[in-house]
Design an enzyme around this catalytic site. Sequence first.
Site, PDB file in Angstrom:
ATOM      1  CG  ASN A  10      -2.048   1.345   1.858  1.00 30.72           C
ATOM      2  OD1 ASN A  10      -1.630   2.027   0.762  1.00 30.72           O
ATOM      3  ND2 ASN A  10      -3.188   0.647   1.509  1.00 30.72           N
ATOM      4  CG  ASP A  43      -3.356   4.567   0.788  1.00 29.81           C
ATOM      5  OD1 ASP A  43      -3.094   4.594  -0.394  1.00 29.81           O
ATOM      6  OD2 ASP A  43      -3.923   3.953   1.417  1.00 29.81           O
ATOM      7  CG  HIS A  44       0.933   6.502   5.126  1.00 25.95           C
ATOM      8  ND1 HIS A  44       0.687   7.350   5.513  1.00 25.95           N
ATOM      9  CD2 HIS A  44       0.750   4.678   5.006  1.00 25.95           C
ATOM     10  CE1 HIS A  44      -0.263   6.735   6.379  1.00 25.95           C
ATOM     11  NE2 HIS A  44      -0.793   5.127   5.844  1.00 25.95           N
ATOM     12  NE  ARG A  96       6.474  22.418   2.786  1.00 25.57           N
ATOM     13  CZ  ARG A  96       7.647  21.946   2.609  1.00 25.57           C
ATOM     14  NH1 ARG A  96       8.677  21.832   3.377  1.00 25.57           N
ATOM     15  NH2 ARG A  96       8.364  23.626   1.780  1.00 25.57           N
ATOM     16  CG  HIS A 156      -7.976   3.967   1.248  1.00 22.75           C
ATOM     17  ND1 HIS A 156      -8.704   3.851   3.025  1.00 22.75           N
ATOM     18  CD2 HIS A 156      -9.355   4.225   1.113  1.00 22.75           C
ATOM     19  CE1 HIS A 156      -9.801   4.096   3.248  1.00 22.75           C
ATOM     20  NE2 HIS A 156     -10.356   4.958   2.214  1.00 22.75           N
ATOM     21  NE  ARG A 169      -9.197   8.115   4.647  1.00 24.20           N
ATOM     22  CZ  ARG A 169      -9.693   7.775   4.886  1.00 24.20           C
ATOM     23  NH1 ARG A 169      -8.391   6.099   5.491  1.00 24.20           N
ATOM     24  NH2 ARG A 169     -10.120   7.952   6.605  1.00 24.20           N
ATOM     25  NE  ARG A 217      -7.299  11.311   5.914  1.00 22.96           N
ATOM     26  CZ  ARG A 217      -7.809  10.343   6.946  1.00 22.96           C
ATOM     27  NH1 ARG A 217      -6.818  10.254   7.756  1.00 22.96           N
ATOM     28  NH2 ARG A 217      -8.915  11.010   7.114  1.00 22.96           N
ATOM     29  CG  HIS A 218      -3.539   8.929   1.316  1.00 27.09           C
ATOM     30  ND1 HIS A 218      -4.262   8.185   0.875  1.00 27.09           N
ATOM     31  CD2 HIS A 218      -3.642   8.750   2.706  1.00 27.09           C
ATOM     32  CE1 HIS A 218      -4.866   7.420   1.738  1.00 27.09           C
ATOM     33  NE2 HIS A 218      -5.068   7.388   2.968  1.00 27.09           N
ATOM     34  CD  GLU A 263      -7.182  -0.103   1.297  1.00 31.96           C
ATOM     35  OE1 GLU A 263      -6.779   0.741   1.798  1.00 31.96           O
ATOM     36  OE2 GLU A 263      -5.729  -1.376   1.594  1.00 31.96           O
ATOM     37  CB  THR A 266      -5.026   4.766   9.735  1.00 30.29           C
ATOM     38  OG1 THR A 266      -4.867   3.735   8.538  1.00 30.29           O
ATOM     39  CG2 THR A 266      -5.199   3.443  10.689  1.00 30.29           C
ATOM     40  CB  THR A 267      -9.491   1.595   7.493  1.00 29.63           C
ATOM     41  OG1 THR A 267      -8.636   2.237   6.786  1.00 29.63           O
ATOM     42  CG2 THR A 267     -10.495   0.857   7.447  1.00 29.63           C
ATOM     43  CD  GLU A 306      -6.648  -6.348   3.934  1.00 31.05           C
ATOM     44  OE1 GLU A 306      -6.811  -5.924   1.797  1.00 31.05           O
ATOM     45  OE2 GLU A 306      -5.979  -5.897   4.024  1.00 31.05           O
ATOM     46  CG  HIS A 336      -5.143  -1.599   9.632  1.00 30.20           C
ATOM     47  ND1 HIS A 336      -4.339  -1.607  10.911  1.00 30.20           N
ATOM     48  CD2 HIS A 336      -5.010  -0.411   8.974  1.00 30.20           C
ATOM     49  CE1 HIS A 336      -4.548   0.100  10.507  1.00 30.20           C
ATOM     50  NE2 HIS A 336      -5.348   0.645   9.547  1.00 30.20           N
ATOM     51  N   GLY A 337      -1.588  -3.353  10.742  1.00 31.10           N
ATOM     52  CA  GLY A 337      -0.796  -2.755  11.097  1.00 31.10           C
ATOM     53  C   GLY A 337       0.295  -3.655  11.493  1.00 31.10           C
ATOM     54  CG  PHE A 378       2.595   3.606   8.791  1.00 30.74           C
ATOM     55  CD1 PHE A 378       2.679   4.590   8.208  1.00 30.74           C
ATOM     56  CD2 PHE A 378       3.861   2.846   9.936  1.00 30.74           C
ATOM     57  CE1 PHE A 378       3.053   5.876   9.202  1.00 30.74           C
ATOM     58  CE2 PHE A 378       3.416   4.268  10.892  1.00 30.74           C
ATOM     59  CZ  PHE A 378       4.660   5.774  10.280  1.00 30.74           C
TER      60      PHE A 378
HETATM   61  N1  PXP Z   1      -5.346  -3.902   4.452  1.00 35.99           N
HETATM   62  C1  PXP Z   1      -6.318  -2.359   4.439  1.00 35.99           C
HETATM   63  C2  PXP Z   1      -8.260  -2.656   3.759  1.00 35.99           C
HETATM   64  C3  PXP Z   1      -6.397  -1.330   4.624  1.00 35.99           C
HETATM   65  O1  PXP Z   1      -7.092  -0.218   4.637  1.00 35.99           O
HETATM   66  C4  PXP Z   1      -4.883  -0.715   5.123  1.00 35.99           C
HETATM   67  C5  PXP Z   1      -4.319   0.685   5.995  1.00 35.99           C
HETATM   68  O2  PXP Z   1      -4.587   1.721   4.437  1.00 35.99           O
HETATM   69  C6  PXP Z   1      -3.934  -1.386   5.502  1.00 35.99           C
HETATM   70  C7  PXP Z   1      -4.734  -2.871   4.667  1.00 35.99           C
HETATM   71  C8  PXP Z   1      -2.655  -1.415   5.273  1.00 35.99           C
HETATM   72  O3  PXP Z   1      -2.297  -0.575   6.929  1.00 35.99           O
HETATM   73  P1  PXP Z   1      -0.784  -0.770   7.362  1.00 35.99           P
HETATM   74  O4  PXP Z   1      -0.949   0.400   6.305  1.00 35.99           O
HETATM   75  O5  PXP Z   1      -1.200  -0.305   8.619  1.00 35.99           O
HETATM   76  O6  PXP Z   1       0.110  -1.459   6.844  1.00 35.99           O
END
Ligand code: PXP
Length: 236
Positions: free
Chosen positions: A6, A8-9, A17, A42, A44, A48-49, A69, A99-100, A150, A190-191, A213
């Site tokens: 992912n 996104d970050h 910026r 994702h 959103r 935001r990203h 996503e 975050t979600t 998921e 996630h996490g 992340f």
């Molecule tokens: N899966 C889903 C559905 C998510 O929403 C996210 C966070 O955007 C992730 C996985 C990845 O989570 P993390 O950034 O904590 O690794």
Amino acid sequence: MKLGINIDHIATLRQARLENFPDPVLAAIEALEGGADGIVCHLREDRRHIHDYDVKKLRAIKNARLDLEMAATPEMVKFALKIKPDYVTIVPEKRKEITTEGGLDVVKNRKKLKDIIQKLQDNGISVSLFIDPELKQVEESAVLTAHFIEIHTGAYANAKAENQKLAQLSKIQKITEKALWVGLRVNAGHGLDYNNISDIARIEGIEELNIGFSVVARALFVGMKQAVKEMKEKIR
Ligand code: PXP
């Protein structure tokens, strides 16, 4: 077990910026070169990203499997039908969350989800539902004929005590078995990070882990390619 990255970050940093770099598309290419099996982003509602143009460019990367996503809204469904990602993962979305925060309540939203899943799948897009590891959510996901679930691994990732962690692992394992039994395919995420990944990677039946992340944070120091390579190694 496959690894979806992912990105996104990378866009979060860019938006801090309001610049045009760092580019999440370049990060995706590096992630693929490092061994990622697919790219996840994702879009959103508040943008935001990730922005719409990022998704369009990500879709254009040759041989890159894209998992979009998104929330279950008419705007997002319209966008997905236009872009045609390989997968859509439907997630719950709250404006103020960092975050979600939790899984989708498939039971409560069954009517709305039924139409959306049908529409996306009729257009050749596989649908995954991001759910907490709960039996009733799995059963309803199967009734709605989603291709994938998921499993939200946030509670596992946040567990501090060893017994809590083991309880979460066992829950995820049982839910995976149940999901396979009712004909669903299983992803998780996630996490997840370099320290907590091994125990999840041991669970048979999970096809893919989606991680954002921790890999992006590691990439700041070693580069995206290497960060992904290290995560792949851990999973292996
Ligand atoms: N899966 C889903 C559905 C998510 O929403 C996210 C966070 O955007 C992730 C996985 C990845 O989570 P993390 O950034 O904590 O690794």
